[in-house]
Structure formats: C-alpha cells, structure tokens
Motif scaffolding. Structure first.
Motif, PDB file in Angstrom:
ATOM      1  N   MET A  53       0.852  -1.198   0.000  1.00 49.49           N
ATOM      2  CA  MET A  53       0.000   0.000   0.000  1.00 49.49           C
ATOM      3  C   MET A  53       0.883   1.242   0.000  1.00 49.49           C
ATOM      4  O   MET A  53       1.896   1.299   0.705  1.00 49.49           O
ATOM      5  CB  MET A  53      -0.889  -0.010   1.248  1.00 49.49           C
ATOM      6  N   ASN A  54       0.505   2.219  -0.803  1.00 55.05           N
ATOM      7  CA  ASN A  54       1.247   3.475  -0.848  1.00 55.05           C
ATOM      8  C   ASN A  54       0.291   4.621  -0.545  1.00 55.05           C
ATOM      9  O   ASN A  54      -0.741   4.773  -1.198  1.00 55.05           O
ATOM     10  CB  ASN A  54       1.894   3.667  -2.221  1.00 55.05           C
ATOM     11  N   ILE A  55       0.632   5.401   0.472  1.00 51.90           N
ATOM     12  CA  ILE A  55      -0.188   6.536   0.874  1.00 51.90           C
ATOM     13  C   ILE A  55       0.707   7.762   0.992  1.00 51.90           C
ATOM     14  O   ILE A  55       1.704   7.743   1.725  1.00 51.90           O
ATOM     15  CB  ILE A  55      -0.896   6.285   2.222  1.00 51.90           C
ATOM     16  N   LYS A  56       0.372   8.808   0.263  1.00 50.31           N
ATOM     17  CA  LYS A  56       1.150  10.062   0.311  1.00 50.31           C
ATOM     18  C   LYS A  56       2.633   9.813   0.044  1.00 50.31           C
ATOM     19  O   LYS A  56       3.510  10.450   0.649  1.00 50.31           O
ATOM     20  CB  LYS A  56       0.965  10.742   1.664  1.00 50.31           C
ATOM     21  N   LYS A  90       4.356   7.220   0.790  1.00 48.67           N
ATOM     22  CA  LYS A  90       4.989   6.360   1.794  1.00 48.67           C
ATOM     23  C   LYS A  90       4.489   4.927   1.616  1.00 48.67           C
ATOM     24  O   LYS A  90       3.293   4.693   1.445  1.00 48.67           O
ATOM     25  CB  LYS A  90       4.671   6.836   3.210  1.00 48.67           C
ATOM     26  N   ASN A  91       5.398   3.994   1.662  1.00 47.46           N
ATOM     27  CA  ASN A  91       5.025   2.585   1.578  1.00 47.46           C
ATOM     28  C   ASN A  91       4.571   2.082   2.944  1.00 47.46           C
ATOM     29  O   ASN A  91       5.265   2.275   3.948  1.00 47.46           O
ATOM     30  CB  ASN A  91       6.202   1.745   1.075  1.00 47.46           C
ATOM     31  N   ILE A  92       3.420   1.440   2.966  1.00 47.62           N
ATOM     32  CA  ILE A  92       2.841   0.923   4.200  1.00 47.62           C
ATOM     33  C   ILE A  92       2.756  -0.592   4.102  1.00 47.62           C
ATOM     34  O   ILE A  92       2.126  -1.130   3.179  1.00 47.62           O
ATOM     35  CB  ILE A  92       1.423   1.493   4.438  1.00 47.62           C
ATOM     36  N   ASP A 131       9.850   4.965   4.410  1.00 44.92           N
ATOM     37  CA  ASP A 131      10.179   6.062   3.492  1.00 44.92           C
ATOM     38  C   ASP A 131       9.938   7.453   4.065  1.00 44.92           C
ATOM     39  O   ASP A 131       9.789   8.419   3.301  1.00 44.92           O
ATOM     40  CB  ASP A 131       9.405   5.925   2.170  1.00 44.92           C
ATOM     41  N   VAL A 132       9.868   7.561   5.383  1.00 49.36           N
ATOM     42  CA  VAL A 132       9.808   8.911   5.954  1.00 49.36           C
ATOM     43  C   VAL A 132      11.179   9.556   5.829  1.00 49.36           C
ATOM     44  O   VAL A 132      12.201   8.884   5.698  1.00 49.36           O
ATOM     45  CB  VAL A 132       9.375   8.884   7.443  1.00 49.36           C
ATOM     46  N   THR A 159      -1.717  11.250  11.103  1.00 51.64           N
ATOM     47  CA  THR A 159      -3.036  11.148  11.744  1.00 51.64           C
ATOM     48  C   THR A 159      -4.193  11.464  10.801  1.00 51.64           C
ATOM     49  O   THR A 159      -5.299  10.942  10.973  1.00 51.64           O
ATOM     50  CB  THR A 159      -3.112  12.081  12.967  1.00 51.64           C
ATOM     51  N   GLN A 160      -3.959  12.311   9.805  1.00 53.46           N
ATOM     52  CA  GLN A 160      -5.041  12.725   8.918  1.00 53.46           C
ATOM     53  C   GLN A 160      -5.089  11.957   7.605  1.00 53.46           C
ATOM     54  O   GLN A 160      -6.140  11.916   6.948  1.00 53.46           O
ATOM     55  CB  GLN A 160      -4.931  14.226   8.634  1.00 53.46           C
ATOM     56  N   GLU A 161      -3.969  11.346   7.224  1.00 50.29           N
ATOM     57  CA  GLU A 161      -3.907  10.642   5.940  1.00 50.29           C
ATOM     58  C   GLU A 161      -3.576   9.157   6.104  1.00 50.29           C
ATOM     59  O   GLU A 161      -4.345   8.295   5.668  1.00 50.29           O
ATOM     60  CB  GLU A 161      -2.848  11.298   5.039  1.00 50.29           C
ATOM     61  N   ILE A 162      -2.446   8.865   6.734  1.00 51.58           N
ATOM     62  CA  ILE A 162      -1.948   7.481   6.805  1.00 51.58           C
ATOM     63  C   ILE A 162      -2.883   6.589   7.617  1.00 51.58           C
ATOM     64  O   ILE A 162      -3.349   5.549   7.139  1.00 51.58           O
ATOM     65  CB  ILE A 162      -0.535   7.442   7.402  1.00 51.58           C
ATOM     66  N   ILE A 163      -3.166   6.990   8.842  1.00 50.77           N
ATOM     67  CA  ILE A 163      -3.974   6.149   9.727  1.00 50.77           C
ATOM     68  C   ILE A 163      -5.403   5.968   9.209  1.00 50.77           C
ATOM     69  O   ILE A 163      -5.886   4.830   9.134  1.00 50.77           O
ATOM     70  CB  ILE A 163      -3.938   6.693  11.170  1.00 50.77           C
TER      71      ILE A 163
END
Length: 222
Positions: free
Chosen positions: A1-4, A6-8, A52-53, A86-90
């Motif tokens: 999963m990729n969000i903003k 960043k690989n999750i 990737d932070v 908190t607003q995007e990843i989680i």
C-alpha cells in the motif's frame, strides 16, 4: 500500500478485531520485528510499518544541527509529519482494519517521536520506545512543561547499556535522561517500564522492539 508517497506494510490478520501497532522504520525492519514477535509468542496484533519517511526531519520535534562532521542535521518537522500520519496514513490504513487499541513504536529517533506524539495527539493508547533518542536537546524540559493529550495506558522504554558511551557529549546523556523520564512517568502514576539491554545502539534493534511490543500488549488486560 502506498499513501502520500509512503510505503505501508501490514503484518497480521486484518480480518479480526485486534490491537494495531504503528512502527516507523528507516531500513524496512518491519518484517524482522514481526518475526521476533512471533518467536516470542506475542499475543495477536496487527503491525503497520510506515516506511520512506524523511528520518532526520520527520522524526525530530525541532531543528538540530549536525552532531559531527558528515552527520545530517535534523529539520524538526515532526509536527508536520504527525499531521500526515493522523489525517492521511492512519485513516486510509484503518479502512481495512478492525482496531481495538492503537499503539505507536519506533527505534532511535522514531522512539523519541513515539513519545513526543503522546503530547500532540490523542490517537494512541500506548507508547513503545526502543533506544529512544532522549539525548535530544531540551526534550526533558519539553516533557516537564507539557501534558499528554491522552495519558498513555502504558509506556515502554528501553536502552542498551553501552549507549551512553560516546565521544559526543550530548549522546552520553541518553541513559540518565531515559531513567529520568521513567521516574517522571512512574511518579505520575503511569504504567511504565524501563529495560536495559546488553550492547550499544546498533545491536538487536528488532528484538528490542519486539520485547516492548510484547510487554505493552500484555498490559491491555491488566
């Protein structure tokens, strides 16, 4: 999963209602931490690895210059990153999860960030800091001057017994500062533990984090 960007990575059974542990990594240590947890017989949970932070910038609460020639400075962008987390990843990650408790953990600067988050968001129920960079200038003062947005149900702190040995004076304060944090939280009535492991900062990082996760998950039923 990729969000903003960043690989999750998600480890565990996402179909069940379980505690979720968020882990920031710098070298993709998520799988190693997960395997160590499995070997230890840790109770069931879901591990969310955030990769990737920008480590020195996103994990640091305020700017810090280079500690030695060739080092990288810290940009102090933790507040900005916490907003993304908190607003995007989680929210996007948890569309697939059934969360009963939410923990945050990390090693080194991410261990510092994990504790710092408790003063800046009420999303996390517990903090797990492995070899946290509590030598960071003014962090102890910050803790004493601020209150948690939500008091953690438990706080886990660990360190290697040789981490205070350094030619850099600032880094030699890490054990005294970590013990000071432990005493401070215990006096505040918070379920807190401090474990001193063998070795320096770069030994058995995944194992140390797994120990913290196991202990913290055990506290849920208490």
């Amino acid at each position: 999963m990729n969000i903003k960007g960043k690989n999750i990575n998600i480890f565990g059974d996402i179909s069940k209602s379980l505690p979720v542990v968020y882990l920031h990594t710098v070298h993709s240590e998520g799988y190693a931490v997960w395997e160590q947890c499995r070997k230890m017989g840790t109770r069931k949970f879901v591990l969310v690895e955030v990769k990737d932070v920008n480590w020195n910038d996103d994990m640091s609460p305020w700017p810090l210059g280079k500690l030695f020639p060739g080092d990288e400075s810290c940009g102090g962008k933790a507040e900005k990153w916490l907003s993304v987390l908190t607003q995007e990843i989680i929210p996007q990650t948890e569309k697939e999860l059934h969360v009963t408790k939410r923990f945050i953990t990390g090693y080194s600067l991410a261990g510092l960030f994990a504790l710092w988050t408790a003063f800046n968001t009420d999303l996390f129920d517990a903090v797990i800091s492995g070899s946290g960079s509590f030598w960071y200038p003014d962090f102890l003062d910050y803790v004493h001057r601020h209150e948690f947005m939500k008091t953690p149900e438990s706080i886990y702190l660990s360190l290697g017994d040789k981490e205070h040995i350094s030619k850099i004076q600032l880094l030699t304060t890490v054990e005294d500062n970590t013990r000071s944090l432990y005493d401070h939280f215990r006096k505040a009535g918070i379920n807190t533990i401090f474990e001193l492991n063998n070795g320096n900062h770069f030994q058995q990082g995944a194992w140390r984090l797994a120990k913290g996760i196991k202990w913290s998950l055990q506290q849920i039923a208490k």
